[in-house]
Design a protein around this motif. Structure first.
Motif, PDB file in Angstrom:
ATOM      1  N   VAL A   1       5.585   2.065   9.275  1.00 56.07           N
ATOM      2  CA  VAL A   1       6.429   1.929   8.078  1.00 56.07           C
ATOM      3  C   VAL A   1       7.182   0.604   8.119  1.00 56.07           C
ATOM      4  CG1 VAL A   1       8.396   2.877   6.811  1.00 56.07           C
ATOM      5  CG2 VAL A   1       6.660   4.420   7.764  1.00 56.07           C
ATOM      6  N   ALA A   2       7.767   0.283   9.272  1.00 57.83           N
ATOM      7  CA  ALA A   2       8.508  -0.967   9.402  1.00 57.83           C
ATOM      8  C   ALA A   2       7.587  -2.165   9.217  1.00 57.83           C
ATOM      9  CB  ALA A   2       9.190  -1.031  10.770  1.00 57.83           C
ATOM     10  N   GLU A   3       6.363  -2.085   9.742  1.00 58.06           N
ATOM     11  CA  GLU A   3       5.410  -3.187   9.574  1.00 58.06           C
ATOM     12  C   GLU A   3       5.112  -3.432   8.094  1.00 58.06           C
ATOM     13  OE1 GLU A   3       4.230  -5.277  11.660  1.00 58.06           O
ATOM     14  OE2 GLU A   3       4.112  -4.387  13.661  1.00 58.06           O
ATOM     15  N   VAL A   4       4.938  -2.351   7.342  1.00 58.49           N
ATOM     16  CA  VAL A   4       4.605  -2.505   5.923  1.00 58.49           C
ATOM     17  C   VAL A   4       5.803  -3.024   5.137  1.00 58.49           C
ATOM     18  CG1 VAL A   4       3.924  -1.296   3.815  1.00 58.49           C
ATOM     19  CG2 VAL A   4       2.785  -0.772   5.984  1.00 58.49           C
ATOM     20  N   VAL A   5       6.952  -2.379   5.295  1.00 56.93           N
ATOM     21  CA  VAL A   5       8.128  -2.785   4.525  1.00 56.93           C
ATOM     22  C   VAL A   5       8.489  -4.239   4.817  1.00 56.93           C
ATOM     23  CG1 VAL A   5      10.592  -2.388   4.154  1.00 56.93           C
ATOM     24  CG2 VAL A   5       9.035  -0.441   4.337  1.00 56.93           C
ATOM     25  N   CYS A   6       8.577  -4.588   6.091  1.00 61.85           N
ATOM     26  CA  CYS A   6       9.012  -5.937   6.453  1.00 61.85           C
ATOM     27  C   CYS A   6       7.922  -6.969   6.211  1.00 61.85           C
ATOM     28  CB  CYS A   6       9.459  -5.964   7.906  1.00 61.85           C
ATOM     29  SG  CYS A   6      10.859  -4.875   8.236  1.00 61.85           S
ATOM     30  N   GLY A   7       6.674  -6.599   6.499  1.00 63.79           N
ATOM     31  CA  GLY A   7       5.589  -7.543   6.255  1.00 63.79           C
ATOM     32  C   GLY A   7       5.415  -7.864   4.784  1.00 63.79           C
ATOM     33  N   ARG A   8       5.446  -6.845   3.947  1.00 69.52           N
ATOM     34  CA  ARG A   8       5.294  -7.088   2.504  1.00 69.52           C
ATOM     35  C   ARG A   8       6.504  -7.818   1.940  1.00 69.52           C
ATOM     36  NH1 ARG A   8       2.199  -8.029  -0.193  1.00 69.52           N
ATOM     37  NH2 ARG A   8       2.325  -6.660  -2.014  1.00 69.52           N
ATOM     38  N   LEU A   9       7.695  -7.498   2.437  1.00 67.99           N
ATOM     39  CA  LEU A   9       8.885  -8.202   1.973  1.00 67.99           C
ATOM     40  C   LEU A   9       8.816  -9.677   2.358  1.00 67.99           C
ATOM     41  CD1 LEU A   9      11.649  -8.210   0.660  1.00 67.99           C
ATOM     42  CD2 LEU A   9      12.632  -7.406   2.829  1.00 67.99           C
ATOM     43  N   ALA A  10       8.405  -9.961   3.585  1.00 67.64           N
ATOM     44  CA  ALA A  10       8.273 -11.356   4.014  1.00 67.64           C
ATOM     45  C   ALA A  10       7.291 -12.110   3.124  1.00 67.64           C
ATOM     46  CB  ALA A  10       7.814 -11.406   5.474  1.00 67.64           C
ATOM     47  N   GLN A  11       6.168 -11.492   2.829  1.00 70.74           N
ATOM     48  CA  GLN A  11       5.180 -12.140   1.971  1.00 70.74           C
ATOM     49  C   GLN A  11       5.749 -12.432   0.587  1.00 70.74           C
ATOM     50  OE1 GLN A  11       2.130  -9.155   2.284  1.00 70.74           O
ATOM     51  NE2 GLN A  11       1.090 -10.186   3.988  1.00 70.74           N
ATOM     52  N   ARG A  12       6.500 -11.494   0.033  1.00 73.74           N
ATOM     53  CA  ARG A  12       7.066 -11.689  -1.298  1.00 73.74           C
ATOM     54  C   ARG A  12       8.148 -12.768  -1.301  1.00 73.74           C
ATOM     55  NH1 ARG A  12       6.017  -7.431  -4.884  1.00 73.74           N
ATOM     56  NH2 ARG A  12       7.030  -8.803  -6.419  1.00 73.74           N
TER      57      ARG A  12
END
Length: 279
Positions: free
Chosen positions: A47-58
């Motif tokens: 969950v943390a990988e998805v939330v933080c990874g997608r936020l970083a990309q955005r």
């Protein structure tokens, strides 16, 4: 929503990470670093990988592309390592894949220069997600085609391990003294001015929507996955507005503007006058 692929071949484990991720090939002919639901850290790491990874990309930071990856444990039957076999057996179903960056190298602050503006964006982002795993001991950054890439965000947002105290935990300062980019002199103010306005409720809702429902179900204290998603948004949104005011660095952190002396001497092509015995 993250695209979905099917794992077709388990290639090799990556033993640098505590969760024992592995390199896996998929039916889209891509190669991924796979993180498993059956690892000891559990699904909250994913969950943390998805939330933080997608936020970083955005926010314009470089993070490998994320995918949902279906795993049939049968692909691990030929794996000689018993630990890996057990991990694959425990991880049947939906897992997380990250694009494998072939030829990338681990970030070395002595070999790769980061300017204060980029360093500020990385430190500000790490403060937002409370990343405790980007120190000089374990930078969790790669250099690929001359660019800096951020990886491994499983040890972030520690408040989601204890939701009743999440708001108070998220309000605490972020000590960046141990951050691998602290010696660069990161421009935190410029990063906050550029990135904080981008972190809107709408953006965060889109980011948390990318987390698969099955990694969010049965969370104590929440009657639905939608309620849990709102909890992530409700913590990150106010934090983004003010976290730059609570980033601390100890006074002894020295700003590095170039390579250390011994390396500069090796890189400097100019001949140096040798001292005589009488000097």
């Amino acid at each position: 929503m993250l695209s979905e692929v099917i794992a077709t071949r388990y290639v090799t484990p990556l033993r640098e990470g505590g969760s024992l991720p592995g390199i896996v090939e998929a039916d889209d002919l891509g190669t991924y670093v796979m993180k498993f639901t059956g690892a000891g850290q559990g699904r909250k790491t994913l969950v943390a990988e998805v939330v933080c990874g997608r936020l970083a990309q955005r926010l314009g930071l470089r993070v490998p592309r994320l995918v949902q990856m279906q795993l049939d444990p049968v692909i691990g039957l030929g794996e000689p390592d018993q630990e890996v076999q057990e991990l694959l057996k425990a991880s049947g179903g939906l897992n997380l894949g990250m694009d494998y960056l072939p030829g990338s190298i681990g970030f070395d602050p002595l070999a790769y220069q980061v300017d204060p503006a980029e360093a500020g964006r990385v430190v500000w982002f790490d403060a937002l997600i409370n990343n405790v795993d980007r120190s000089w001991r374990n930078p969790n950054m790669l250099v690929w085609h001359g660019d800096l890439w951020l990886i491994d965000h499983g040890a972030t947002m520690i408040w989601h391990h204890n939701w009743p105290t999440a708001q108070s935990a998220a309000a605490k300062p972020y000590n960046a003294s141990d951050h691998v980019l602290a010696p660069v002199g990161p421009d935190i103010a410029a990063a906050a001015a550029a990135l904080a306005p981008l972190v809107t409720r709408e953006l965060l809702e889109e980011v948390v929507a990318d987390v698969p429902d099955e990694w969010l179900v049965d969370e104590p204290g929440f009657d639905s996955t939608d309620a849990l998603r709102r909890a992530y948004v409700d913590v990150l949104l106010p934090r983004a507005a003010t976290i730059h005011e609570r980033i601390t660095m100890e006074a002894e952190v020295k700003v590095r503007t170039g390579p250390p002396g011994w390396l500069a001497d090796r890189l400097d092509p100019r001949p140096r006058k040798m001292k005589s015995d009488s000097e």
